[in-house]
Design an enzyme around this catalytic site. Structure first.
Site, PDB file in Angstrom:
ATOM      1  CG  HIS A 272      -0.505   0.311   2.512  1.00  0.00           C
ATOM      2  ND1 HIS A 272      -0.398   1.607   2.991  1.00  0.00           N
ATOM      3  CD2 HIS A 272      -0.110  -0.489   3.539  1.00  0.00           C
ATOM      4  CE1 HIS A 272       0.030   1.589   4.244  1.00  0.00           C
ATOM      5  NE2 HIS A 272       0.219   0.329   4.593  1.00  0.00           N
ATOM      6  CG  ASP A 284       2.110   1.842   8.026  1.00  0.00           C
ATOM      7  OD1 ASP A 284       1.808   1.171   7.030  1.00  0.00           O
ATOM      8  OD2 ASP A 284       1.300   2.112   8.936  1.00  0.00           O
ATOM      9  CD  GLU A 318      -3.091  -0.996   5.011  1.00  0.00           C
ATOM     10  OE1 GLU A 318      -2.812  -2.002   5.702  1.00  0.00           O
ATOM     11  OE2 GLU A 318      -2.936   0.162   5.439  1.00  0.00           O
ATOM     12  CD  GLU A 319      -2.235   3.019   7.144  1.00  0.00           C
ATOM     13  OE1 GLU A 319      -2.976   2.521   8.017  1.00  0.00           O
ATOM     14  OE2 GLU A 319      -1.006   2.860   7.126  1.00  0.00           O
ATOM     15  CG  ASP A 347       1.593  -2.994   5.310  1.00  0.00           C
ATOM     16  OD1 ASP A 347       2.246  -1.967   5.524  1.00  0.00           O
ATOM     17  OD2 ASP A 347       0.374  -3.084   5.542  1.00  0.00           O
ATOM     18  CG  HIS A 447      -0.906   4.379  12.158  1.00  0.00           C
ATOM     19  ND1 HIS A 447      -2.136   3.797  12.336  1.00  0.00           N
ATOM     20  CD2 HIS A 447      -0.412   3.827  11.014  1.00  0.00           C
ATOM     21  CE1 HIS A 447      -2.383   2.951  11.344  1.00  0.00           C
ATOM     22  NE2 HIS A 447      -1.337   2.951  10.534  1.00  0.00           N
TER      23      HIS A 447
END
Length: 522
Positions: A272, A284, A318-319, A347, A447
Site C-alpha cells: 500500500h 508504513d 489501505e489505512e 507492508d 501512525h
C-alpha cells in the site's frame, strides 16, 4: 502471444517424435526451474535497500510538500502515485490507474481528560469513521461495562447499570469495535472509550462511515484498567473531545504488469502506497512500496521475458480499511481471479526495532486465523527457505487480516509475504534473535509524524528487498513449488499478538480486520 506459445509448445513435440533423448533433455519443468533460479539470483544481486532508499527520499519530499502526509485522497498520495506510475511507464511496463471512491478521514481532535477525582490527561486515538463530539467535547461520568468474553457486544452487557448520558468504558475483545459502540449508544451512552486487551496503543476503525453511532476512541490496556479500577471505587468524570472530518473523495491504485507472460499464470505482488494523515508513512508503507518499485525496475532492466505475467500493485486507502485492494479484487471477473496464481504482500518491511515475520500460510503456529488458501503454505516455505539460505532469523505471523492480502485470501488466492512489526512490543527472546530493544514497539513511530526517513532499519529493509527480488525471479518462471507438499513451518517463537484491529481480540479479530491499526472489530 498465443501464436508464440503454440510455437513453443510445438517444438518439444516435434523433438519427441524424432528423438526421445532430445525430449528428455528438454524437460519444461527443469527449464522453468533453471530460468527461475537464474533470474532470482540476478534480481537479488542487483536490487538493494540502498537503491530503494531513493524512492523513500522521494516519498519524504512529497509528504513535506503535502501537509506532512501521503494519505489517500490527498495531494500527497496523488503525487506518490504519479511518481510510481512515471517510473514504471519509463521502464516499459503496461501501467494503469485503478480509480475508486472513498470517504476521506482527517482527525481534527482527540483528547481525553479525567476531571475528577484525579485530574489527568490520557492519550486517546479516535476510531476511524467515529461520530464527532461537539467542538470542545463532552463531559460526563464514566461507566465501565462488566467484563466477560464478549464485553460490550450484546444488549445484556449494559443491563446491570444506567449508561444514559454517560461515557461507556469497554474492554476490547469478542466482536467488532463498531458493535461495541453501537450497543453502548443503544444503551444511552453519549460516547465510548475502548481499551486494549494487550500491550500497546489501540488504533482501530468502525469499518465505514455508516457504522459510527457515538464518538469512540481507543486507549491502552494500562490506561483502561486504571480507569476501570477508579470507576469501581467511585464516580469518575471525564472530558472527551473526538472530532473527524469525513468527506467523499476519489483516489487510485497503480497497477503495472509485464507486457508478456502467460496471463492465466499471473504472479501478483502488492504494497500500500498511502500513509495515515498523521505522518509521511516512510516505514508504513513507503518501505514496502519502495522495495516493490525497485525490484520491478530491476526486473525491467534484465530484459528477461518471464514465462508468467508479473503484476505489481500499489494500493491506495489501505489505512482506511484495505479499500484499494478490496475495490480491485471486487471488480475482477471469475476468470480474472482464477488467472492470479498467487499474491504476495509487503507492508512495513523496515521497522526500526524489527522482527522478521513471514505470514503463516499453513497455520503451523496455531495462532488466530487458520491457514491460507491452497498454495499459501508453499509460499511461506519458499520465503523461509530463502531466508534460511542467507542465515536470516525469522518467525511466523498470523494472517490476521490487517493488510491488503485480506481480499485476495477471501477470493481463494494463495497468499503470503513479510512484515517487520508495527505497534506490537518486542520480546526479550526476539531481542536476542534480531537485536534491538526488548519491551519497546517494533515501530515506535507507527501512525505518527515521526515515521520519516529516520524511522527505517536499513538492515531489515535490505533483507526484505531481497525476499521480494527472490520471489519475483522465482515465480516469474516457475510456479511448480505451489503444488509440492510443504512441511509445516513451525516458528521457533509465535509472533506476539498485535495491538490493533476492528474486533476486540488484540489483532486476532473475529470480524474482517482492516489494516495494521484500522480494523472493524472490537
Amino acid at each position: 502471444m498465443a501464436a508464440a506459445a503454440a510455437t513453443a509448445l510445438a517444438a518439444p513435440l516435434l523433438l519427441s517424435a524424432s528423438s526421445p533423448a532430445a525430449a528428455r533433455a528438454h524437460d519444461p519443468a527443469k527449464e522453468a526451474a533453471r530460468n527461475a533460479a537464474k533470474l532470482s539470483k540476478k534480481l537479488v544481486r542487483s536490487a538493494s535497500a540502498k537503491d530503494a532508499y531513493r524512492h523513500l527520499e522521494k516519498f519524504q519530499q512529497i509528504a513535506e510538500e503535502s501537509d506532512g502526509n501521503r494519505a489517500a485522497g490527498t495531494a500527497g498520495h496523488e503525487a506518490s502515485a504519479a511518481y510510481v506510475y512515471g517510473q514504471l511507464k519509463k521502464a516499459g511496463y503496461k501501467v494503469s490507474y485503478d480509480t475508486f471512491d472513498i470517504t476521506y478521514i482527517e482527525t481534527l481532535a482527540e483528547k481525553l481528560s479525567v476531571t475528577a477525582p484525579t485530574p489527568r490527561d490520557i492519550t486517546i486515538t479516535a476510531m476511524s469513521y467515529t461520530k464527532s463530539t461537539p467542538e470542545g467535547g463532552v463531559r460526563a461520568e464514566l461507566a465501565a461495562v462488566p467484563l466477560d468474553a464478549t464485553t460490550g457486544c450484546e444488549p445484556g452487557d449494559y443491563a446491570s447499570a444506567d449508561y444514559t448520558g454517560k461515557i461507556a468504558l469497554i474492554q476490547r475483545g469478542g466482536c467488532a469495535f463498531a458493535d461495541k459502540q453501537r450497543e453502548a449508544g443503544a444503551a444511552g451512552a453519549v460516547a465510548a472509550i475502548i481499551y486494549n486487551n494487550t500491550e500497546g496503543a489501540l488504533n482501530g476503525t468502525l469499518g465505514g462511515p455508516e457504522a459510527g453511532v457515538i464518538p469512540t476512541g481507543g486507549v491502552t490496556q494500562e490506561a483502561g484498567e486504571a480507569l476501570a479500577a477508579e470507576a469501581a471505587a467511585g464516580p469518575v468524570t471525564v472530558s472527551l473531545d473526538v472530532r473527524q472530518l469525513q468527506e467523499e473523495r476519489t483516489t487510485r491504485n497503480v497497477i503495472a504488469e509485464t507486457k508478456g507472460g502467460r496471463s492465466d499464470r499471473t504472479v501478483m505482488l502488492g504494497a500500500h502506497l498511502d500513509s495515515v494523515t498523521e505522518g509521511p508513512g516512510i516505514n508504513d508503507n513507503g518501505s514496502g512500496s519502495a522495495g516493490l518499485l525497485e525490484v520491478a525496475l530491476k526486473l525491467a532492466k534484465t530484459h528477461d521475458k518471464p514465462a508468467n505475467k508479473v503484476r505489481f500493485a500499489w494500493w491506495s486507502a489501505e489505512e482506511l480499511g484495505l479499500l484499494g485492494a478490496e475495490s480491485y479484487v471486487g471488480k475482477l471477473t471469475d476468470r480474472q481471479r482464477a488467472d492470479i496464481s498467487l499474491y504476495l504482500n509487503f507492508d512495513m518491511i523496515a521497522s526500526p526495532n524489527y522482527a522478521q515475520f513471514v505470514y503463516d500460510g499453513d497455520d503451523s503456529d496455531g495462532e488466530g486465523a487458520g491457514p491460507g488458501p491452497e498454495g499459501s503454505a508453499q509460499i511461506e516455505k519458499g520465503i523461509t527457505d530463502f531466508l534460511d539460505s542467507r542465515n536470516v532469523s525469522h518467525e511466523g505471523t498470523d494472517f490476521d487480516g490487517r493488510s491488503d492480502y485480506g481480499p485476495f485470501m477471501d477470493a481463494g488466492i494463495a497468499s503470503g509475504g513479510t512484515f517487520t512489526g508495527a505497534e506490537g512490543v518486542k520480546s526479550e527472546e526476539q531481542a536476542k534473535r534480531y537485536g534491538g530493544e526488548a519491551g519497546v514497539a517494533y515501530d515506535k513511530c507507527y501512525h505518527a509524524a515521526c515515521d520519516d526517513l529516520s524511522n527505517i532499519s536499513m538492515r531489515a529493509f535490505d533483507v526484505n528487498v531481497d525476499v521480494i527480488a527472490n520471489a519475483v525471479g522465482t515465480y516469474a518462471h516457475d510456479l511448480g513449488s505451489l503444488k509440492k507438499p510443504a512441511a509445516a513451518q513451525q516458528s521457533a517463537q509465535a509472533a506476539p499478538t498485535a495491538a490493533t484491529g476492528t474486533d476486540g481480540s488484540a489483532g486476532k479479530t473475529t470480524a474482517p480486520v482492516r489494516d495494521k491499526g484500522h480494523t472493524p472489530a472490537s
